[in-house]
Write a protein that holds these residues in place. Sequence first.
Motif, PDB file in Angstrom:
ATOM      1  N   ALA A   1      16.747  41.995 -60.410  1.00 53.95           N
ATOM      2  CA  ALA A   1      15.527  41.473 -59.775  1.00 53.95           C
ATOM      3  C   ALA A   1      15.866  40.256 -58.907  1.00 53.95           C
ATOM      4  CB  ALA A   1      14.477  41.121 -60.823  1.00 53.95           C
ATOM      5  N   CYS A   2      16.819  39.448 -59.353  1.00 51.09           N
ATOM      6  CA  CYS A   2      17.264  38.306 -58.537  1.00 51.09           C
ATOM      7  C   CYS A   2      17.902  38.788 -57.237  1.00 51.09           C
ATOM      8  CB  CYS A   2      18.249  37.433 -59.314  1.00 51.09           C
ATOM      9  SG  CYS A   2      17.485  36.467 -60.609  1.00 51.09           S
ATOM     10  N   TYR A   3      18.689  39.860 -57.317  1.00 45.39           N
ATOM     11  CA  TYR A   3      19.305  40.402 -56.101  1.00 45.39           C
ATOM     12  C   TYR A   3      18.249  40.991 -55.165  1.00 45.39           C
ATOM     13  CZ  TYR A   3      23.753  39.768 -58.492  1.00 45.39           C
ATOM     14  OH  TYR A   3      24.832  39.226 -59.143  1.00 45.39           O
ATOM     15  N   LEU A   4      17.223  41.626 -55.728  1.00 48.86           N
ATOM     16  CA  LEU A   4      16.127  42.130 -54.904  1.00 48.86           C
ATOM     17  C   LEU A   4      15.387  40.973 -54.235  1.00 48.86           C
ATOM     18  CD1 LEU A   4      14.368  44.480 -53.919  1.00 48.86           C
ATOM     19  CD2 LEU A   4      13.065  44.278 -56.050  1.00 48.86           C
ATOM     20  N   LEU A   5      15.198  39.896 -54.979  1.00 49.38           N
ATOM     21  CA  LEU A   5      14.573  38.700 -54.400  1.00 49.38           C
ATOM     22  C   LEU A   5      15.434  38.147 -53.267  1.00 49.38           C
ATOM     23  CD1 LEU A   5      12.331  36.553 -54.523  1.00 49.38           C
ATOM     24  CD2 LEU A   5      13.728  35.344 -56.219  1.00 49.38           C
ATOM     25  N   ALA A   6      16.747  38.146 -53.459  1.00 50.99           N
ATOM     26  CA  ALA A   6      17.646  37.669 -52.402  1.00 50.99           C
ATOM     27  C   ALA A   6      17.512  38.527 -51.147  1.00 50.99           C
ATOM     28  CB  ALA A   6      19.094  37.674 -52.896  1.00 50.99           C
ATOM     29  N   LEU A   7      17.414  39.842 -51.321  1.00 49.38           N
ATOM     30  CA  LEU A   7      17.240  40.724 -50.166  1.00 49.38           C
ATOM     31  C   LEU A   7      15.928  40.440 -49.441  1.00 49.38           C
ATOM     32  CD1 LEU A   7      18.575  44.145 -51.494  1.00 49.38           C
ATOM     33  CD2 LEU A   7      19.616  42.646 -49.770  1.00 49.38           C
ATOM     34  N   SER A   8      14.881  40.145 -50.207  1.00 48.72           N
ATOM     35  CA  SER A   8      13.613  39.834 -49.550  1.00 48.72           C
ATOM     36  C   SER A   8      13.719  38.520 -48.784  1.00 48.72           C
ATOM     37  CB  SER A   8      12.468  39.795 -50.565  1.00 48.72           C
ATOM     38  OG  SER A   8      12.521  38.654 -51.376  1.00 48.72           O
ATOM     39  N   PHE A   9      14.434  37.542 -49.339  1.00 45.53           N
ATOM     40  CA  PHE A   9      14.630  36.274 -48.616  1.00 45.53           C
ATOM     41  C   PHE A   9      15.471  36.480 -47.355  1.00 45.53           C
ATOM     42  CE2 PHE A   9      13.659  33.713 -52.574  1.00 45.53           C
ATOM     43  CZ  PHE A   9      12.536  33.101 -52.030  1.00 45.53           C
ATOM     44  N   ILE A  10      16.452  37.368 -47.433  1.00 44.69           N
ATOM     45  CA  ILE A  10      17.246  37.664 -46.233  1.00 44.69           C
ATOM     46  C   ILE A  10      16.353  38.280 -45.167  1.00 44.69           C
ATOM     47  CG2 ILE A  10      19.075  39.158 -45.318  1.00 44.69           C
ATOM     48  CD1 ILE A  10      20.579  38.622 -47.991  1.00 44.69           C
ATOM     49  N   GLY A  11      15.471  39.191 -45.581  1.00 51.01           N
ATOM     50  CA  GLY A  11      14.544  39.792 -44.629  1.00 51.01           C
ATOM     51  C   GLY A  11      13.633  38.763 -43.979  1.00 51.01           C
ATOM     52  N   ILE A  12      13.167  37.820 -44.754  1.00 58.02           N
ATOM     53  CA  ILE A  12      12.313  36.754 -44.217  1.00 58.02           C
ATOM     54  C   ILE A  12      13.137  35.796 -43.365  1.00 58.02           C
ATOM     55  CG2 ILE A  12      10.881  34.759 -44.856  1.00 58.02           C
ATOM     56  CD1 ILE A  12      10.020  36.362 -47.336  1.00 58.02           C
ATOM     57  N   GLY A  13      14.416  35.651 -43.691  1.00 62.06           N
ATOM     58  CA  GLY A  13      15.276  34.682 -43.019  1.00 62.06           C
ATOM     59  C   GLY A  13      15.426  34.901 -41.531  1.00 62.06           C
ATOM     60  N   PHE A  14      15.260  36.137 -41.066  1.00 62.42           N
ATOM     61  CA  PHE A  14      15.382  36.383 -39.633  1.00 62.42           C
ATOM     62  C   PHE A  14      14.198  35.806 -38.859  1.00 62.42           C
ATOM     63  CE2 PHE A  14      18.115  39.668 -41.488  1.00 62.42           C
ATOM     64  CZ  PHE A  14      19.295  39.320 -40.844  1.00 62.42           C
ATOM     65  N   THR A  15      13.146  35.441 -39.580  1.00 66.95           N
ATOM     66  CA  THR A  15      11.993  34.790 -38.973  1.00 66.95           C
ATOM     67  C   THR A  15      11.899  33.340 -39.419  1.00 66.95           C
ATOM     68  OG1 THR A  15      10.779  36.872 -38.956  1.00 66.95           O
ATOM     69  CG2 THR A  15       9.490  34.880 -38.755  1.00 66.95           C
ATOM     70  N   TYR A  16      12.187  33.098 -40.661  1.00 65.39           N
ATOM     71  CA  TYR A  16      11.963  31.809 -41.302  1.00 65.39           C
ATOM     72  C   TYR A  16      13.309  31.313 -41.819  1.00 65.39           C
ATOM     73  CZ  TYR A  16       8.564  28.789 -43.726  1.00 65.39           C
ATOM     74  OH  TYR A  16       7.782  27.744 -44.142  1.00 65.39           O
ATOM     75  N   ASN A  17      14.015  30.530 -41.019  1.00 62.28           N
ATOM     76  CA  ASN A  17      15.428  30.191 -41.243  1.00 62.28           C
ATOM     77  C   ASN A  17      15.774  29.710 -42.650  1.00 62.28           C
ATOM     78  OD1 ASN A  17      15.969  30.784 -38.584  1.00 62.28           O
ATOM     79  ND2 ASN A  17      15.652  28.693 -37.894  1.00 62.28           N
ATOM     80  N   VAL A  18      14.944  28.894 -43.243  1.00 57.53           N
ATOM     81  CA  VAL A  18      15.267  28.291 -44.537  1.00 57.53           C
ATOM     82  C   VAL A  18      15.389  29.345 -45.645  1.00 57.53           C
ATOM     83  CG1 VAL A  18      12.904  27.821 -45.313  1.00 57.53           C
ATOM     84  CG2 VAL A  18      14.750  26.256 -45.943  1.00 57.53           C
ATOM     85  N   SER A  19      14.893  30.535 -45.405  1.00 57.78           N
ATOM     86  CA  SER A  19      14.961  31.585 -46.413  1.00 57.78           C
ATOM     87  C   SER A  19      16.388  32.025 -46.706  1.00 57.78           C
ATOM     88  CB  SER A  19      14.128  32.789 -45.980  1.00 57.78           C
ATOM     89  OG  SER A  19      12.767  32.440 -45.973  1.00 57.78           O
ATOM     90  N   PHE A  20      17.298  31.837 -45.768  1.00 52.67           N
ATOM     91  CA  PHE A  20      18.690  32.177 -46.037  1.00 52.67           C
ATOM     92  C   PHE A  20      19.254  31.315 -47.174  1.00 52.67           C
ATOM     93  CE2 PHE A  20      18.699  33.767 -41.535  1.00 52.67           C
ATOM     94  CZ  PHE A  20      18.847  35.106 -41.872  1.00 52.67           C
ATOM     95  N   ALA A  21      18.849  30.040 -47.235  1.00 52.70           N
ATOM     96  CA  ALA A  21      19.293  29.170 -48.330  1.00 52.70           C
ATOM     97  C   ALA A  21      18.713  29.662 -49.654  1.00 52.70           C
ATOM     98  CB  ALA A  21      18.881  27.722 -48.060  1.00 52.70           C
ATOM     99  N   ALA A  22      17.456  30.073 -49.639  1.00 53.64           N
ATOM    100  CA  ALA A  22      16.833  30.602 -50.855  1.00 53.64           C
ATOM    101  C   ALA A  22      17.518  31.895 -51.290  1.00 53.64           C
ATOM    102  CB  ALA A  22      15.338  30.819 -50.620  1.00 53.64           C
ATOM    103  N   ALA A  23      17.931  32.718 -50.329  1.00 56.21           N
ATOM    104  CA  ALA A  23      18.649  33.951 -50.653  1.00 56.21           C
ATOM    105  C   ALA A  23      19.971  33.637 -51.340  1.00 56.21           C
ATOM    106  CB  ALA A  23      18.885  34.780 -49.390  1.00 56.21           C
ATOM    107  N   PHE A  24      20.674  32.631 -50.838  1.00 61.32           N
ATOM    108  CA  PHE A  24      21.937  32.211 -51.461  1.00 61.32           C
ATOM    109  C   PHE A  24      21.700  31.788 -52.907  1.00 61.32           C
ATOM    110  CE2 PHE A  24      24.980  28.873 -52.534  1.00 61.32           C
ATOM    111  CZ  PHE A  24      26.172  29.541 -52.338  1.00 61.32           C
ATOM    112  N   LEU A  25      20.646  31.021 -53.144  1.00 57.85           N
ATOM    113  CA  LEU A  25      20.334  30.572 -54.503  1.00 57.85           C
ATOM    114  C   LEU A  25      19.972  31.745 -55.417  1.00 57.85           C
ATOM    115  CD1 LEU A  25      18.295  27.339 -53.714  1.00 57.85           C
ATOM    116  CD2 LEU A  25      20.653  27.498 -54.547  1.00 57.85           C
ATOM    117  N   ALA A  26      19.244  32.715 -54.887  1.00 58.60           N
ATOM    118  CA  ALA A  26      18.880  33.887 -55.687  1.00 58.60           C
ATOM    119  C   ALA A  26      20.116  34.702 -56.059  1.00 58.60           C
ATOM    120  CB  ALA A  26      17.862  34.737 -54.938  1.00 58.60           C
ATOM    121  N   VAL A  27      21.061  34.837 -55.127  1.00 55.73           N
ATOM    122  CA  VAL A  27      22.312  35.551 -55.428  1.00 55.73           C
ATOM    123  C   VAL A  27      23.100  34.791 -56.491  1.00 55.73           C
ATOM    124  CG1 VAL A  27      24.562  36.233 -54.491  1.00 55.73           C
ATOM    125  CG2 VAL A  27      22.475  36.745 -53.221  1.00 55.73           C
ATOM    126  N   PHE A  28      23.149  33.472 -56.378  1.00 55.95           N
ATOM    127  CA  PHE A  28      23.860  32.661 -57.375  1.00 55.95           C
ATOM    128  C   PHE A  28      23.225  32.827 -58.756  1.00 55.95           C
ATOM    129  CE2 PHE A  28      24.414  28.642 -59.702  1.00 55.95           C
ATOM    130  CZ  PHE A  28      25.792  28.671 -59.837  1.00 55.95           C
TER     131      PHE A  28
END
Length: 157
Positions: free
Chosen positions: A104-131
């Motif tokens: 579920a954390c990895y799925l959350l990371a994928l959703s943050f990556i998807g948002i990241g192409f519009t909302y830059n800070v989401s890439f950092a949240a994706a990194f945290l979700a993967v961690f």
Amino acid sequence: MLKIPSKISILLSCALCVILFIGCIVAAVMLPWVSELLEYERNGFFINGIITEGQRTSVMTFGYIGIAAIALAVGMLFALLIRVKGGRVFTDKSVALIRGVSWACYLLALSFIGIGFTYNVSFAAAFLAVFLGLCLRVVKNVLEEACRIKNENDLTV
């Protein structure tokens, strides 16, 4: 350091799971309103400086996927807490629940990556979700080995 008794700790954790699940429901209801607010944000926080209707739809889609991933993880954590309360920790079912939370954390990371192409800070949240997912995988592996040892010891007479 403050030591909370085990039963109180489990009860507090269950209460936090319920609160977080309710928060997921509130977030799902509020997401269209929040994404509409983001559409009018013009401070350069977005890649293009403004969010388009297509990007808003993308943010909402990935936002709902992320909310669903969190709600799923919270449900599995709640089930794991119930198992802990009942003394059923070192079982294959408990291992499966932790595995599910990590996915579920990895799925959350994928959703943050998807948002990241519009909302830059989401890439950092994706990194945290993967961690976090990786940390849970390690805990899952430790618990799985403990289950194996417990099962081996149960067979020893």
